[in-house]
Design a protein around this motif. Structure first.
Motif, mmCIF file in Angstrom:
data_model
loop_
_atom_site.group_PDB
_atom_site.id
_atom_site.type_symbol
_atom_site.label_atom_id
_atom_site.label_comp_id
_atom_site.label_asym_id
_atom_site.label_seq_id
_atom_site.Cartn_x
_atom_site.Cartn_y
_atom_site.Cartn_z
ATOM 1 N N ASP A 9 42.407 -23.095 -10.329
ATOM 2 C CA ASP A 9 43.047 -23.170 -9.015
ATOM 3 C C ASP A 9 42.138 -23.850 -7.989
ATOM 4 O O ASP A 9 42.566 -24.745 -7.254
ATOM 5 N N MET A 51 47.977 -25.044 -16.595
ATOM 6 C CA MET A 51 46.556 -24.944 -16.915
ATOM 7 C C MET A 51 46.307 -25.480 -18.316
ATOM 8 O O MET A 51 47.070 -25.202 -19.230
ATOM 9 N N TRP A 57 41.363 -18.790 -14.453
ATOM 10 C CA TRP A 57 42.478 -19.088 -13.538
ATOM 11 C C TRP A 57 41.949 -19.472 -12.160
ATOM 12 O O TRP A 57 42.430 -20.423 -11.538
ATOM 13 N N THR A 114 40.557 -14.230 -15.892
ATOM 14 C CA THR A 114 40.801 -14.371 -14.452
ATOM 15 C C THR A 114 39.876 -15.427 -13.852
ATOM 16 O O THR A 114 40.307 -16.216 -13.009
ATOM 17 N N PRO A 154 46.324 -14.738 -9.702
ATOM 18 C CA PRO A 154 45.890 -15.678 -10.732
ATOM 19 C C PRO A 154 47.040 -16.376 -11.442
ATOM 20 O O PRO A 154 46.837 -17.033 -12.437
ATOM 21 N N PRO A 165 49.449 -19.227 -12.367
ATOM 22 C CA PRO A 165 49.313 -20.670 -12.195
ATOM 23 C C PRO A 165 50.528 -21.274 -11.504
ATOM 24 O O PRO A 165 51.618 -20.702 -11.506
#
Length: 143
Positions: A66, A12, A62, A59, A4, A6
């Motif tokens: 993604d 982010m 993330w 999580t 997770p 970045p």
């Protein structure tokens, strides 16, 4: 996707940003979308629900960021309209439930135009919608 962490070249968005949508505004949007019969049938079940519950909101955020960065944010995503599986990750289920699965749905339901890369604010909005839907599903318990 198991990591997770970045990508530092694409930070982010901060969910505490004052320009970010509020939970109330996201709830109103989700309620509108959920009135559509196709969108209303999506719920977290089985392994997807367990993943969301065990991973937690941070999580999931993330993972959503993604996946959106790779599959939805480009001006012309690869296999647009067919790039989002119906199951296999809570974010995928949430994308279909929230009409954030492809650029056509983003344009139709969220007024985010096709043909250009998503801005940072648009990415934050999409991630916010997805994560809010997942939060509501987890809070509602098994169906």
């Amino acid at each position: 996707m198991s990591d997770p962490t970045p990508d530092p070249s694409d930070p982010m968005p901060d969910p505490s940003d004052p320009s970010a949508p509020t939970p109330d505004s996201l709830d109103r949007r989700l309620e509108t979308i959920a009135r559509h019969p196709f969108r209303a049938k999506f719920h977290l079940r089985g392994r997807d629900r367990a993943t969301a519950e065990l991973s937690g909101p941070s999580t999931m955020r993330w993972h959503a960021y993604d996946l959106i960065a790779k599959r939805l944010a480009p001006a012309e995503p690869y296999k647009d309209g067919k790039q989002t599986p119906y199951r296999g990750h809570p974010v995928f289920v949430a994308q279909h439930a929230t009409a954030t699965c492809c650029r056509t749905c983003l344009e139709r339901w969220h007024q985010i135009p096709k043909g250009r890369e998503l801005s940072r604010a648009e990415r934050a909005y999409v991630v916010g919608v997805i994560c809010r839907w997942i939060e509501r599903e987890v809070a509602a318990g098994g169906r």
